[in-house]
Design a protein around this motif. Sequence first.
Motif, mmCIF file in Angstrom:
data_model
loop_
_atom_site.group_PDB
_atom_site.id
_atom_site.type_symbol
_atom_site.label_atom_id
_atom_site.label_comp_id
_atom_site.label_asym_id
_atom_site.label_seq_id
_atom_site.Cartn_x
_atom_site.Cartn_y
_atom_site.Cartn_z
ATOM 1 N N ARG A 15 0.944 -1.245 0.007
ATOM 2 C CA ARG A 15 -0.182 0.146 0.040
ATOM 3 C C ARG A 15 0.942 1.279 0.056
ATOM 4 O O ARG A 15 0.858 2.007 -1.160
ATOM 5 C CB ARG A 15 -0.926 0.008 1.239
ATOM 6 C CG ARG A 15 -2.148 0.844 1.028
ATOM 7 C CD ARG A 15 -1.817 2.262 1.462
ATOM 8 N NE ARG A 15 -1.384 2.338 2.921
ATOM 9 C CZ ARG A 15 -0.828 3.346 3.370
ATOM 10 N NH1 ARG A 15 -0.904 4.557 2.754
ATOM 11 N NH2 ARG A 15 -0.316 3.614 4.583
ATOM 12 N N ASP A 16 1.406 1.682 0.985
ATOM 13 C CA ASP A 16 2.328 2.815 1.240
ATOM 14 C C ASP A 16 3.362 2.810 0.347
ATOM 15 O O ASP A 16 3.981 3.978 -0.255
ATOM 16 C CB ASP A 16 2.920 2.728 2.683
ATOM 17 C CG ASP A 16 3.027 4.390 3.138
ATOM 18 O OD1 ASP A 16 2.580 5.333 2.265
ATOM 19 O OD2 ASP A 16 3.316 4.437 4.232
ATOM 20 N N GLY A 17 4.058 1.663 -0.168
ATOM 21 C CA GLY A 17 5.168 1.713 -1.130
ATOM 22 C C GLY A 17 4.619 1.755 -2.601
ATOM 23 O O GLY A 17 4.912 2.681 -3.166
ATOM 24 N N LEU A 176 0.502 5.747 15.051
ATOM 25 C CA LEU A 176 0.976 7.041 14.958
ATOM 26 C C LEU A 176 2.199 7.025 13.904
ATOM 27 O O LEU A 176 3.199 6.183 13.606
ATOM 28 C CB LEU A 176 1.767 7.263 16.351
ATOM 29 C CG LEU A 176 1.341 6.708 17.441
ATOM 30 C CD1 LEU A 176 2.013 7.260 18.551
ATOM 31 C CD2 LEU A 176 -0.001 8.166 17.672
ATOM 32 N N SER A 177 1.718 7.853 12.830
ATOM 33 C CA SER A 177 2.199 7.807 11.453
ATOM 34 C C SER A 177 3.120 8.811 11.145
ATOM 35 O O SER A 177 2.719 9.824 10.819
ATOM 36 C CB SER A 177 1.189 7.508 10.290
ATOM 37 O OG SER A 177 1.939 7.550 9.065
ATOM 38 N N ASP A 178 4.525 8.803 11.206
ATOM 39 C CA ASP A 178 5.284 9.610 10.723
ATOM 40 C C ASP A 178 5.523 10.035 9.356
ATOM 41 O O ASP A 178 6.666 9.896 8.956
ATOM 42 C CB ASP A 178 6.778 9.457 11.534
ATOM 43 C CG ASP A 178 7.748 10.745 11.405
ATOM 44 O OD1 ASP A 178 7.268 11.932 11.373
ATOM 45 O OD2 ASP A 178 8.973 10.410 11.504
ATOM 46 N N LEU A 206 3.417 1.826 15.376
ATOM 47 C CA LEU A 206 4.210 3.039 15.043
ATOM 48 C C LEU A 206 4.852 2.640 13.494
ATOM 49 O O LEU A 206 5.162 1.681 13.043
ATOM 50 C CB LEU A 206 5.584 3.059 15.945
ATOM 51 C CG LEU A 206 5.433 3.370 17.429
ATOM 52 C CD1 LEU A 206 6.749 3.590 17.875
ATOM 53 C CD2 LEU A 206 4.851 4.590 17.386
ATOM 54 N N HIS A 207 4.702 3.791 12.838
ATOM 55 C CA HIS A 207 4.832 3.736 11.385
ATOM 56 C C HIS A 207 5.844 4.841 11.052
ATOM 57 O O HIS A 207 5.178 5.947 11.256
ATOM 58 C CB HIS A 207 3.373 4.134 10.751
ATOM 59 C CG HIS A 207 3.421 4.339 9.154
ATOM 60 N ND1 HIS A 207 3.007 3.276 8.481
ATOM 61 C CD2 HIS A 207 3.694 5.297 8.219
ATOM 62 C CE1 HIS A 207 2.675 3.687 7.253
ATOM 63 N NE2 HIS A 207 3.406 4.772 7.126
ATOM 64 N N PHE A 208 6.896 4.615 10.755
ATOM 65 C CA PHE A 208 8.029 5.678 10.431
ATOM 66 C C PHE A 208 8.539 5.548 9.041
ATOM 67 O O PHE A 208 8.689 4.432 8.414
ATOM 68 C CB PHE A 208 9.359 5.398 11.304
ATOM 69 C CG PHE A 208 9.123 5.532 12.667
ATOM 70 C CD1 PHE A 208 8.636 6.955 13.302
ATOM 71 C CD2 PHE A 208 9.032 4.740 13.781
ATOM 72 C CE1 PHE A 208 8.478 7.159 14.777
ATOM 73 C CE2 PHE A 208 8.921 4.701 15.091
ATOM 74 C CZ PHE A 208 8.520 6.040 15.611
ATOM 75 N N HIS A 209 8.686 6.810 8.572
ATOM 76 C CA HIS A 209 9.316 6.931 7.265
ATOM 77 C C HIS A 209 10.878 7.327 7.553
ATOM 78 O O HIS A 209 11.026 8.057 8.488
ATOM 79 C CB HIS A 209 8.664 7.901 6.485
ATOM 80 C CG HIS A 209 7.269 7.618 6.011
ATOM 81 N ND1 HIS A 209 7.377 7.318 4.378
ATOM 82 C CD2 HIS A 209 6.081 7.179 6.457
ATOM 83 C CE1 HIS A 209 6.019 6.847 4.421
ATOM 84 N NE2 HIS A 209 5.293 6.691 5.272
ATOM 85 N N ASP A 210 11.483 6.715 6.512
ATOM 86 C CA ASP A 210 13.115 7.054 6.835
ATOM 87 C C ASP A 210 13.649 8.150 6.052
ATOM 88 O O ASP A 210 14.897 8.480 5.796
ATOM 89 C CB ASP A 210 13.681 5.583 6.564
ATOM 90 C CG ASP A 210 15.186 5.565 7.059
ATOM 91 O OD1 ASP A 210 15.212 6.354 8.330
ATOM 92 O OD2 ASP A 210 16.175 5.003 6.585
ATOM 93 N N GLY A 248 10.573 6.072 1.638
ATOM 94 C CA GLY A 248 9.454 5.390 2.205
ATOM 95 C C GLY A 248 9.546 4.889 3.612
ATOM 96 O O GLY A 248 10.332 5.390 4.358
ATOM 97 N N ASN A 249 9.075 3.766 3.879
ATOM 98 C CA ASN A 249 9.109 3.336 5.370
ATOM 99 C C ASN A 249 10.354 2.853 5.653
ATOM 100 O O ASN A 249 11.120 2.495 4.973
ATOM 101 C CB ASN A 249 7.701 2.312 5.842
ATOM 102 C CG ASN A 249 6.526 2.792 5.317
ATOM 103 O OD1 ASN A 249 5.964 2.614 4.285
ATOM 104 N ND2 ASN A 249 5.847 3.399 6.359
ATOM 105 N N VAL A 250 10.727 2.642 6.937
ATOM 106 C CA VAL A 250 11.704 1.934 7.281
ATOM 107 C C VAL A 250 11.605 0.478 6.878
ATOM 108 O O VAL A 250 10.753 -0.143 6.529
ATOM 109 C CB VAL A 250 11.770 1.679 9.034
ATOM 110 C CG1 VAL A 250 13.035 1.051 9.167
ATOM 111 C CG2 VAL A 250 11.570 3.024 9.585
HETATM 112 ZN ZN ZN Z 1 3.378 5.924 5.394
#
Ligand code: ZN
Length: 305
Positions: A15-17, A176-178, A206-210, A248-250
């Motif tokens: 999805r996010d990718g 929690l989406s950064d 937790l949802h982190f983008h790098d 993208g995400n970690v």
């Molecule tokens: Zn995201």
Amino acid sequence: MKLPEKITLCEVGLRDGLQNESKILTVEEKVEILNMLVDAGFKVIEVGSFAHPKAVPQMATTDEVFKRIDMKDDVEYRALVFNLKGVERAVKCGCRKVKLNVSASKAHNLANVNMTPEESVAKFKDCVDLAKANGLEVSGSISMPFGSPWEYKIPVDDVKSIVNAYLTLGVKEISLSDASGMAVPNQVYDMCTELKRTFPEVKWILHFHDTRGLGIANILAGMQAGITWFDSSFGGLGGCPFVPGATGNVVTEDIVHMCDEMGIETGIDLDKSISIARTVERLLGKKLPGYILRAGKNSDLLKNK
Ligand code: ZN
């Protein structure tokens, strides 16, 4: 170091990718990746979103993908929804869990939909009611709680107020989406500690983008605060449409590698996870940013001696 024995990774690359890629994968290709994820041990997979197909054409086939999944009882297949229409589509195609999202940025939300974040969450009541009436689980996401391009830092009390709005609707799983990639580790630790203390009934993700290289450090800070659910993306695929230069995400394989080396159980087969990222590279015809994809595992060095 105070670390959990076990964490759960929620793979969001489909999805996010993929939503940020110009190349649109076919239903067959998405199903191929899904099957590989299940085989590698992933128990939580974000399959896609029910966005308007014109707004996000990459996700137009989410319904078809859900119809093709051979659903396992011990795997959670979730999808992002934005409105009642999305929940209706989810119900129709056999999706059993939907995730709602609101921006923690008051300025962002007011500019976009002329409502405060709390008012936006209250408006989700019809979505939650329809989902629950059809036996679907509901998860709530808060994006940019650690900082937004509009306000810089978001006060923890503002985040608590949005959490309360979700709890009023009976939504107890909160992510929690950064998305803006602005979180820093001590802030993550402090906010997660405070939120866990205030809302012990909530399951936190937790949802982190790098975006600024702090993704995995933030995950570690979350672990220190006792959080054990984290979103990640194969190869680090992804971005964020309104954040310039967002990544993208970690990277999933990088987290699995770190956890393997640190003795933290993920339930995921690292080699299979790496081959998933390689498959996605092949399907998209591009290199992905993951560290382990480029450098290999620690243990690869020993084999070459
Ligand atoms: Zn995201």
